[in-house]
Design a protein around this motif. Structure first.
Motif, mmCIF file in Angstrom:
data_model
loop_
_atom_site.group_PDB
_atom_site.id
_atom_site.type_symbol
_atom_site.label_atom_id
_atom_site.label_comp_id
_atom_site.label_asym_id
_atom_site.label_seq_id
_atom_site.Cartn_x
_atom_site.Cartn_y
_atom_site.Cartn_z
ATOM 1 N N THR A 199 0.896 -1.151 0.022
ATOM 2 C CA THR A 199 0.106 -0.027 -0.123
ATOM 3 C C THR A 199 0.920 1.383 -0.030
ATOM 4 O OG1 THR A 199 -0.395 -0.220 2.416
ATOM 5 C CG2 THR A 199 -1.968 -1.263 1.326
ATOM 6 N N GLY A 200 2.290 1.131 0.228
ATOM 7 C CA GLY A 200 2.914 2.234 0.278
ATOM 8 C C GLY A 200 3.750 2.401 -0.867
ATOM 9 N N ALA A 201 3.384 1.908 -1.867
ATOM 10 C CA ALA A 201 4.134 1.947 -3.141
ATOM 11 C C ALA A 201 4.033 3.307 -3.643
ATOM 12 C CB ALA A 201 3.688 0.987 -4.214
ATOM 13 N N HIS A 202 2.885 3.766 -3.618
ATOM 14 C CA HIS A 202 2.532 5.319 -4.068
ATOM 15 C C HIS A 202 3.311 6.288 -3.305
ATOM 16 C CE1 HIS A 202 0.358 8.716 -5.702
ATOM 17 N NE2 HIS A 202 0.285 9.370 -4.585
ATOM 18 N N ASP A 203 3.382 6.220 -1.927
ATOM 19 C CA ASP A 203 4.193 6.953 -1.359
ATOM 20 C C ASP A 203 5.878 6.995 -1.621
ATOM 21 O OD1 ASP A 203 1.978 7.884 0.158
ATOM 22 O OD2 ASP A 203 2.340 6.390 1.477
ATOM 23 N N LEU A 204 6.258 5.824 -1.810
ATOM 24 C CA LEU A 204 7.670 5.496 -2.292
ATOM 25 C C LEU A 204 7.861 6.068 -3.664
ATOM 26 C CD1 LEU A 204 10.256 4.179 -1.681
ATOM 27 C CD2 LEU A 204 9.310 2.122 -2.986
ATOM 28 N N THR B 299 6.462 8.764 -4.852
ATOM 29 C CA THR B 299 6.437 10.211 -4.374
ATOM 30 C C THR B 299 8.009 10.359 -3.769
ATOM 31 O OG1 THR B 299 4.038 10.297 -4.038
ATOM 32 C CG2 THR B 299 5.300 11.985 -3.379
ATOM 33 N N GLU B 300 8.325 9.770 -2.951
ATOM 34 C CA GLU B 300 9.546 9.995 -2.345
ATOM 35 C C GLU B 300 10.544 9.968 -3.388
ATOM 36 O OE1 GLU B 300 12.329 8.140 1.263
ATOM 37 O OE2 GLU B 300 10.223 7.266 0.997
ATOM 38 N N ILE B 301 10.675 9.066 -4.100
ATOM 39 C CA ILE B 301 11.557 9.009 -5.280
ATOM 40 C C ILE B 301 11.512 10.220 -6.142
ATOM 41 C CG2 ILE B 301 12.393 7.672 -7.283
ATOM 42 C CD1 ILE B 301 11.471 5.160 -5.795
ATOM 43 N N LYS B 302 10.389 10.531 -6.437
ATOM 44 C CA LYS B 302 10.363 11.769 -7.343
ATOM 45 C C LYS B 302 10.850 12.922 -6.538
ATOM 46 C CE LYS B 302 6.949 14.551 -9.897
ATOM 47 N NZ LYS B 302 7.546 15.958 -9.400
ATOM 48 N N GLU B 303 10.349 13.126 -5.255
ATOM 49 C CA GLU B 303 11.011 14.232 -4.610
ATOM 50 C C GLU B 303 12.542 14.209 -4.587
ATOM 51 O OE1 GLU B 303 9.040 14.049 -0.990
ATOM 52 O OE2 GLU B 303 7.226 15.052 -1.698
ATOM 53 N N GLY C 127 15.715 3.973 -9.295
ATOM 54 C CA GLY C 127 14.613 3.965 -8.381
ATOM 55 C C GLY C 127 13.748 2.844 -8.437
ATOM 56 N N LEU C 128 13.482 2.367 -9.870
ATOM 57 C CA LEU C 128 12.782 1.220 -10.050
ATOM 58 C C LEU C 128 13.106 -0.156 -9.029
ATOM 59 C CD1 LEU C 128 12.495 1.150 -13.917
ATOM 60 C CD2 LEU C 128 10.739 1.862 -12.268
ATOM 61 N N MET C 129 14.462 -0.158 -8.727
ATOM 62 C CA MET C 129 15.059 -1.194 -8.004
ATOM 63 C C MET C 129 14.024 -1.286 -6.408
ATOM 64 S SD MET C 129 19.256 -1.302 -8.530
ATOM 65 C CE MET C 129 19.411 0.192 -8.235
ATOM 66 N N PHE C 130 13.918 -0.077 -5.883
ATOM 67 C CA PHE C 130 13.146 0.106 -4.713
ATOM 68 C C PHE C 130 11.802 -0.006 -4.752
ATOM 69 C CE2 PHE C 130 17.106 2.602 -4.481
ATOM 70 C CZ PHE C 130 17.755 2.166 -3.530
ATOM 71 N N ILE C 131 11.180 0.066 -6.212
ATOM 72 C CA ILE C 131 9.691 -0.052 -6.075
ATOM 73 C C ILE C 131 9.414 -1.677 -6.490
ATOM 74 C CG2 ILE C 131 7.808 0.653 -7.647
ATOM 75 C CD1 ILE C 131 9.243 3.239 -8.174
ATOM 76 N N PHE C 132 10.391 -2.193 -7.189
ATOM 77 C CA PHE C 132 9.777 -3.683 -7.716
ATOM 78 C C PHE C 132 10.366 -4.476 -6.511
ATOM 79 C CE2 PHE C 132 11.303 -2.437 -12.391
ATOM 80 C CZ PHE C 132 10.028 -2.136 -12.550
ATOM 81 N N LYS C 133 11.461 -4.596 -5.977
ATOM 82 C CA LYS C 133 11.614 -5.382 -4.662
ATOM 83 C C LYS C 133 11.260 -6.764 -4.975
ATOM 84 C CE LYS C 133 10.383 -1.738 -1.007
ATOM 85 N NZ LYS C 133 9.518 -1.380 -0.156
ATOM 86 N N ASN C 134 11.839 -7.295 -6.116
ATOM 87 C CA ASN C 134 11.829 -8.752 -6.337
ATOM 88 C C ASN C 134 13.025 -9.191 -7.183
ATOM 89 O OD1 ASN C 134 11.198 -8.185 -9.293
ATOM 90 N ND2 ASN C 134 9.062 -7.609 -8.204
ATOM 91 N N TRP C 135 13.090 -10.315 -7.294
ATOM 92 C CA TRP C 135 14.457 -10.861 -8.064
ATOM 93 C C TRP C 135 14.418 -10.717 -9.599
ATOM 94 C CZ3 TRP C 135 14.240 -14.592 -11.731
ATOM 95 C CH2 TRP C 135 12.940 -15.312 -11.873
ATOM 96 N N ILE C 136 13.179 -10.259 -9.956
ATOM 97 C CA ILE C 136 13.383 -9.933 -11.577
ATOM 98 C C ILE C 136 13.728 -8.646 -11.624
ATOM 99 C CG2 ILE C 136 12.058 -9.961 -13.551
ATOM 100 C CD1 ILE C 136 10.617 -12.212 -12.626
ATOM 101 N N GLY C 137 12.951 -7.435 -11.202
ATOM 102 C CA GLY C 137 12.926 -6.110 -11.404
ATOM 103 C C GLY C 137 14.105 -5.635 -11.120
ATOM 104 N N SER C 138 14.590 -5.771 -9.580
ATOM 105 C CA SER C 138 15.626 -5.198 -8.827
ATOM 106 C C SER C 138 17.016 -5.428 -9.912
ATOM 107 C CB SER C 138 15.997 -5.381 -7.705
ATOM 108 O OG SER C 138 14.790 -4.843 -6.830
ATOM 109 N N PRO C 139 17.395 -6.774 -10.259
ATOM 110 C CA PRO C 139 18.644 -6.874 -11.139
ATOM 111 C C PRO C 139 18.517 -6.331 -12.483
ATOM 112 C CG PRO C 139 17.843 -9.041 -9.637
ATOM 113 C CD PRO C 139 16.956 -7.841 -9.791
ATOM 114 N N LEU C 140 17.411 -6.407 -13.070
ATOM 115 C CA LEU C 140 17.373 -5.832 -14.424
ATOM 116 C C LEU C 140 17.410 -4.412 -14.376
ATOM 117 C CD1 LEU C 140 14.549 -8.084 -15.833
ATOM 118 C CD2 LEU C 140 17.189 -8.111 -16.480
ATOM 119 N N SER C 141 17.011 -3.877 -13.212
ATOM 120 C CA SER C 141 17.056 -2.289 -13.254
ATOM 121 C C SER C 141 18.474 -1.990 -12.961
ATOM 122 C CB SER C 141 16.217 -1.979 -11.955
ATOM 123 O OG SER C 141 14.920 -2.088 -12.407
#
Length: 379
Positions: free
Chosen positions: A33-38, A40-44, A326-340
């Motif tokens: 549920t905090g993905a939107h806040d994350l 926003t934090e990355i954008k800031e 910033g995508l690495m902190f949003i994905f938080k899984n073994w696929i998205g983070s290494p590819l990012s």
């Protein structure tokens, strides 16, 4: 065409990553549920990274008690407000405190300094005549739509982080070329740092200055062309370090560089240059009257394009690179983070090329404008 093809490939890879991650999230648990806040934090954070600052922070961290700690050092704040006001940026405590100088109160808000009261009150007024209201600067994060601070802003002449690095690069270049010049007084064979600098100096002379200005007139422009080439290149390389230096993505800096090119072009232009602007040879008189204002406008458009090209390319590179990180902190899984991470690493290598390429383009276009200004009449 090649840039367009690369951009399409890059977009395709990003969408492919997003597709894989989206599928994995739907198969497993729901997205936090905090993905939107994350996001926003990355954008800031990206917006903050692109801005200049009144202090020099190496890094920051949060303690177990939730207290945010900064590691760095303050810089001088110089304001003109019915007299000169000088103090250190540590008085602001990274925007959390009000600085008091000679009975005046100043607040650092969104990297700009406003005059305020002892409570740090920020006044807001609407763009379309709405009633002015007040918000406490020490409360929650202010979100006020379509309004802007109306507090008085003193003239800010502070030594900011960008100014520090501009001075540092200027000093570094002075020491490099002074050492190189002393070596050449003793021997024509380069030694030490000269072995690295000499091919670059010859490149600027033989591939940029002489072809665009001419063999008989290039020497008077070489000092500026070498200075702007090495300055833009070195400052762009520093922008890729963790120090958070983003000098050439400050439009005031690129404006100053473009303005110097414009002034040199204007004041060294010969009679033939101005004749082709105001009274073009071989053109009917009615067309000369029509074309003269257009040609004159073109003299301003050329430095404007220099300013925007350097600013936009460097800014876009930083935004894209940090967004992918910033995508690495949003994905938080073994696929998205290494590819990012791999994509960010590849783009970082590409940014090394862009840093040199932007220095080359700015120098080459400046030399081209100088060549047009001193070109002799061949009619």
């Amino acid at each position: 065409m090649r840039n367009s093809f690369f951009s399409k490939k890059l977009v395709a890879v990003i969408f492919l990553i997003a597709g894989f991650v989206s599928a994995q999230n739907h198969e497993g648990e729901e997205v936090e549920t905090g993905a939107h806040d994350l996001k926003t934090e990355i954008k800031e954070y990206i917006d903050h990274h692109l801005l200049d600052s009144h202090d020099f922070n190496l890094f920051s961290y949060t303690t177990d008690e939730g207290e945010h700690k900064y590691v760095g050092f303050p810089l001088p704040v110089i304001l003109w407000d019915n007299g000169l006001k000088v103090f250190l940026s540590s008085e602001f405590e990274h925007g959390e405190a009000v600085a008091e100088v000679d009975g005046n109160y100043y607040k650092l808000y969104h990297n700009k300094i406003y005059k305020t009261d002892a409570q740090g009150t920020i006044n807001y007024g609407g763009h379309q005549g709405e009633e002015t209201h007040e918000e406490e600067a020490f409360g929650e994060h202010l979100v006020v739509d379509d309004t802007h601070p109306t507090n008085e802003k003193p003239l800010d002449l502070s030594i900011t982080k960008n100014v520090v690095f501009i001075a540092a690069v200027a000093l570094l270049m002075f020491l490099m070329f002074r050492s190189m010049a002393k070596r050449y007084q003793k021997s024509t064979m380069p030694t030490g740092l000269g072995r690295f600098l000499e091919p670059l100096v010859l490149f600027v002379r033989d591939e940029i200055a002489i072809p665009n200005i001419g063999e008989h007139k290039y020497k008077r422009y070489m000092s500026y062309l070498l200075t702007v080439f090495f300055f833009v290149w070195i400052i762009n390389l520093l922008g890729l370090t963790p120090l958070g230096v983003n000098v050439t993505n400050n439009i005031a800096v690129t404006f100053a560089l473009a303005m110097i090119t414009y002034l040199i072009t204007t004041f060294t232009g010969n009679k033939n240059y101005w004749k082709h602007i105001f009274w073009m040879p071989g053109v009917p008189v009615p067309m000369k009257i029509i074309l003269a204002p257009i040609e004159l406008l073109g003299t301003f458009i050329k430095p404007f394009s220099l300013m925007i090209r350097l600013y936009a390319n460097i800014t876009a590179g930083h935004v894209v690179l940090m967004s992918i990180i910033g995508l690495m902190f949003i994905f938080k899984n073994w696929i998205g983070s290494p590819l990012s991470f791999l994509l960010a690493f590849a783009l970082s290598l590409l940014e090394l090329l862009v840093a040199a390429l932007q220095a080359y383009i700015f120098t080459m276009l400046s030399a081209l404008y100088f060549g047009m200004a001193v070109e002799e009449d061949h009619h």
